[in-house]
Design an enzyme around this catalytic site. Structure first.
Site, PDB file in Angstrom:
ATOM      1  N   LEU A  46       0.730  -1.312   0.016  1.00 39.60           N
ATOM      2  CA  LEU A  46      -0.093   0.095  -0.108  1.00 39.60           C
ATOM      3  C   LEU A  46       0.830   1.179  -0.034  1.00 39.60           C
ATOM      4  O   LEU A  46       1.830   1.223   0.680  1.00 39.60           O
ATOM      5  CB  LEU A  46      -0.789  -0.029   1.301  1.00 39.60           C
ATOM      6  CG  LEU A  46      -2.219  -0.840   1.222  1.00 39.60           C
ATOM      7  CD1 LEU A  46      -2.996  -0.720   2.701  1.00 39.60           C
ATOM      8  CD2 LEU A  46      -3.160  -0.058   0.205  1.00 39.60           C
ATOM      9  N   ASP A  47       0.454   2.228  -0.783  1.00 36.30           N
ATOM     10  CA  ASP A  47       1.178   3.468  -0.924  1.00 36.30           C
ATOM     11  C   ASP A  47       1.200   3.983   0.627  1.00 36.30           C
ATOM     12  O   ASP A  47       0.334   3.797   1.617  1.00 36.30           O
ATOM     13  CB  ASP A  47       0.839   4.491  -1.782  1.00 36.30           C
ATOM     14  CG  ASP A  47       0.576   4.112  -3.038  1.00 36.30           C
ATOM     15  OD1 ASP A  47       1.664   3.379  -3.452  1.00 36.30           O
ATOM     16  OD2 ASP A  47      -0.177   4.536  -4.100  1.00 36.30           O
ATOM     17  N   PRO A  48       2.170   5.131   0.799  1.00 38.12           N
ATOM     18  CA  PRO A  48       2.302   5.620   2.264  1.00 38.12           C
ATOM     19  C   PRO A  48       0.996   6.103   2.874  1.00 38.12           C
ATOM     20  O   PRO A  48       0.471   5.989   4.018  1.00 38.12           O
ATOM     21  CB  PRO A  48       3.421   6.502   2.127  1.00 38.12           C
ATOM     22  CG  PRO A  48       4.311   5.783   1.291  1.00 38.12           C
ATOM     23  CD  PRO A  48       3.408   5.297   0.326  1.00 38.12           C
TER      24      PRO A  48
END
Length: 299
Positions: A46-48
Site C-alpha cells: 500500500l502507498d504510504p
C-alpha cells in the site's frame, strides 16, 4: 555457516489496518518486532498515504504470500478533479490543471472503458522495475522513464458518490492494479484531469479490514499472549488452492519433499496443498493420486 535469525518461530497472518503516513515495509517491521518473530512479509504494497488492509505473513506463512498477492483486491477511493500530479495522488506536485468538470452522466459513460481486462501504464512513482531499478527511485532522481502498459482485470468499478470537485468510487481488481493510474486515466478521459485524494483497501483475497489491528493495538499488546491470540491461521493464505488431505502415513513423505498419496484428487497437473489433520504440509502439483511438492512447510 550463515548467522541464525533471532526471534521466535511464529506462523500465521495478521491483518493490519494500515494508517496513512507510514510505508508497508515499516508496518511489517513493527509486526515482526511486536511478535518477536524470525520472519515476516506482506502481501501487496500500500502507498504510504493509503489506508486499510495490509496482510502480514509470519514465519512459514510467508511461503503463501504469492497466492494472496495474486488474489483480487477491493478499494474505496476519491478522485479529485481539476489537477494531475507527479505521483497521481495528493502527495505529488501539481503538473497540469483544468477548469473543466464532468457531470454524473459523463462519469457514468466513461466507466465501461475501465472495466474488464484493460491496459494500464503504472504511475511514474511506482515499484515497477526499469533496467533493474525501481521507477520511484528513478523519479526521485528526476528521471522520466517510459513505462510499458500491462494488462489489468477490473472486475467492478462503480461510483459511490460524486460532487463538483470529485467522485468516490469502489473498485475490485486483480494483481498489479494501480488505483492512482485509474484516477489519472479517468481524469484524462473526461478532459478534467484528476488524482487520488484518498485511498482505502477494504479487502485483499481472504482478508477483510474488519479483521484489521491498529498500530496502537499492535504496540499496546506487543509480545503478549493477547497479540498471539490475534494471529490468523496460515492456511488462509492458501484459500485460492484446493486442499488435499494426506493419505495415512504419507504426510512425512510429502513434508520431506517427496511425492505422496493424497485422499482426494483434482485435475491432473493442478496446483494444490496437502494437509495433515488440517495443518498445511506442502504446496505442490497433483499427478495421478499424489502430490508432488514444490514448497514444503517447516515447523
Amino acid at each position: 555457516m550463515g548467522r541464525r535469525r533471532k526471534g521466535r518461530d511464529v506462523h500465521g497472518w495478521l491483518v493490519v489496518d494500515k494508517p496513512a503516513g507510514i510505508t508497508s515495509s515499516a508496518v511489517v517491521n513493527k509486526v515482526r518486532w511486536a511478535f518477536d518473530a524470525k520472519k515476516a512479509g506482506h502481501a501487496g504494497t500500500l502507498d504510504p498515504d493509503a489506508t486499510g488492509v495490509l496482510a502480514v505473513a509470519l514465519g512459514e506463512a510467508t511461503k503463501t504470500v504469492p497466492y494472496v498477492t495474486d488474489a483480487d483486491k477491493h478499494y474505496r477511493f476519491r478522485i479529485a478533479w481539476g489537477a494531475e500530479t507527479s505521483t497521481d495522488d495528493a502527495a505529488g506536485e501539481v503538473v497540469r490543471t483544468s477548469e473543466q468538470r464532468p457531470d454524473d452522466q459523463a462519469l457514468a459513460d466513461a466507466l465501461p472503458a475501465f472495466r474488464g481486462t484493460i491496459e494500464q501504464i503504472p504511475p511514474q512513482v511506482s515499484a515497477v522495475k526499469v533496467d533493474g531499478a525501481r521507477a520511484y527511485d528513478l523519479a526521485r532522481d528526476g528521471e522520466v522513464v517510459e513505462l510499458q502498459s500491462r494488462p489489468l482485470h477490473v472486475a467492478s468499478l462503480e461510483v459511490v458518490a460524486s460532487d463538483e470537485d470529485g467522485a468516490e468510487l469502489a473498485m475490485t481488481c486483480g494483481k498489479g492494479g494501480y488505483v492512482r493510474a485509474i484516477a489519472r486515466d479517468l481524469g484524462r478521459a473526461l478532459g478534467c484531469l484528476g488524482h487520488v485524494a484518498w485511498l482505502r483497501r477494504e479487502w485483499s483475497g481472504p482478508f477483510r479490514v474488519e479483521e484489521g489491528v491498529s498500530l496502537e493495538t499492535l504496540e499496546a499488546e506487543a509480545r503478549s499472549p493477547a497479540l498471539d491470540a490475534r494471529l490468523l491461521p496460515m492456511e488462509l493464505g492458501l484459500a485460492s488452492l484446493p486442499e488435499l488431505p494426506c493419505a495415512m502415513g504419507d504426510a512425512s513423505r510429502i513434508a520431506n519433499g517427496n511425492p505422496g498419496d493424497v485422499i482426494r484428487g483434482v485435475d491432473y497437473g493442478a496446483e494444490a496443498w496437502a494437509s495433515d489433520h488440517g495443518r498445511p504440509v506442502a504446496i505442490g502439483i497433483y499427478r495421478a493420486g499424489q502430490l508432488h511438492p514444490t514448497r514444503v512447510f517447516r515447523f
